[in-house]
Design a protein around this motif. Structure first.
Motif, PDB file in Angstrom:
ATOM      1  N   ASP A 173     -52.681-104.030  70.866  1.00 16.94           N
ATOM      2  CA  ASP A 173     -52.162-102.741  70.378  1.00 16.94           C
ATOM      3  C   ASP A 173     -50.656-102.639  70.583  1.00 16.94           C
ATOM      4  OD1 ASP A 173     -54.642-101.897  69.504  1.00 16.94           O
ATOM      5  OD2 ASP A 173     -55.067-100.710  71.298  1.00 16.94           O
ATOM      6  N   MET A 189     -48.927-104.705  67.910  1.00 19.45           N
ATOM      7  CA  MET A 189     -49.001-104.067  66.604  1.00 19.45           C
ATOM      8  C   MET A 189     -48.069-102.860  66.528  1.00 19.45           C
ATOM      9  SD  MET A 189     -50.917-106.186  65.157  1.00 19.45           S
ATOM     10  CE  MET A 189     -50.894-105.366  63.561  1.00 19.45           C
ATOM     11  N   GLN A 208     -46.179-101.090  60.649  1.00 18.13           N
ATOM     12  CA  GLN A 208     -47.208-101.278  59.625  1.00 18.13           C
ATOM     13  C   GLN A 208     -46.772-102.146  58.453  1.00 18.13           C
ATOM     14  OE1 GLN A 208     -48.623 -97.389  58.506  1.00 18.13           O
ATOM     15  NE2 GLN A 208     -49.768 -97.118  60.414  1.00 18.13           N
ATOM     16  N   HIS A 211     -56.016-101.595  63.019  1.00 17.40           N
ATOM     17  CA  HIS A 211     -54.722-101.981  62.443  1.00 17.40           C
ATOM     18  C   HIS A 211     -54.949-102.708  61.125  1.00 17.40           C
ATOM     19  CE1 HIS A 211     -52.890-100.938  66.311  1.00 17.40           C
ATOM     20  NE2 HIS A 211     -53.821-101.660  66.891  1.00 17.40           N
ATOM     21  N   LEU A 229     -53.415-106.303  60.565  1.00 16.12           N
ATOM     22  CA  LEU A 229     -53.799-107.392  61.459  1.00 16.12           C
ATOM     23  C   LEU A 229     -54.830-108.280  60.769  1.00 16.12           C
ATOM     24  CD1 LEU A 229     -53.872-108.789  64.251  1.00 16.12           C
ATOM     25  CD2 LEU A 229     -55.582-107.076  64.943  1.00 16.12           C
TER      26      LEU A 229
END
Length: 244
Positions: free
Chosen positions: A145, A148, A153, A195, A198
């Motif tokens: 996390d 990310m 994004q 996500h 990912l």
């Protein structure tokens, strides 16, 4: 190698079953349980181990050409140069690596944060870490996390999952390694639901698909064999980058 990425995405049960099949199919000697709370032992000092880190000039060139950054561990130290050649040959993309033997995911994400602060990030990043988190698998989710969050994004992260079942350390350690690998991979699979940018490079599932692959494509249950394992894993990564 054309169909390396053709498998379906596993659910929780499939992730653990893949680990169990891999562990049961690996030849091991007998032995005693390892130290450490999760059965695989303890992560030793890694800061003095071998590393492969791109120069500032290479990093800046890769960014200017819309290339790829890679952050990894000892498998990346061994395989990174071959991956760069394959990625350039097949996709026309340049690769800048930050690979360090023995490094766990927390410190790998620290390296990602450092490169972001000093250079910025490209739109594609390969994270090839998690192998050294079998010693404390619960830490993985927070670090995924965190990574990310750092990239945002608009950057696609291709994360190579983990396969460890060290031979020669005894059945108890081997089974703990595989259980902890599956635990790491499950956290990665669950993070993918959180996500949308990912992507998982399913190295563990590819190895578990045929029991013979574990001895053919791995050395001592962890590092890739050269050239077979190296080529297979690097091809998975290249296909994932190409698929976006």
């Amino acid at each position: 190698m054309r169909k390396l990425l053709s498998g379906v995405r596993p659910n929780r049960r499939q992730v653990f079953m893949a680990g169990a099949v891999a562990a049961a199919s690996t030849v091991a000697t007998t032995g005693t349980a390892a130290a450490g709370g999760y059965g695989s032992g303890d992560l030793g000092a890694w800061q003095g181990l071998s590393k492969a880190v791109a120069t500032e000039a290479t990093i800046e060139r890769v960014l200017s050409l819309n290339g790829v950054f890679m952050f990894g561990d000892s498998i990346g130290v061994q395989d990174g140069k071959a991956l760069a050649l394959r990625m350039k040959s097949k996709l026309g993309l340049e690769l800048a690596v930050n690979n360090w033997s023995g490094r766990p995911t927390k410190d790998t994400v620290d390296a990602l944060a450092n490169w972001k602060a000093n250079y910025g990030l490209p739109r594609r990043i390969v994270m090839a870490c998690g192998t050294n988190d079998i010693f404390t698998p619960p830490v993985m989710a927070a670090q995924i996390d965190r990574a990310m969050s750092l990239v945002g994004q608009r950057t696609t992260v291709l994360w190579v999952n983990t396969q460890v079942a060290r031979t020669g350390l005894g059945n108890t350690v081997l089974l703990a390694d595989q259980r902890n690998s599956a635990w790491v991979n499950l956290q990665l699979a669950e993070a993918q639901r959180r996500h949308s940018n990912l992507r998982i490079v399913r190295w563990a599932e590819w190895l578990a698909a045929k029991p013979s692959r574990l001895n053919t494509y791995l050395r001592k249950g962890i590092h890739t064999s050269v050239p077979l394992g190296q080529d297979a894993r690097n091809e998975l990564i290249v296909q994932a980058v190409n698929a976006g």
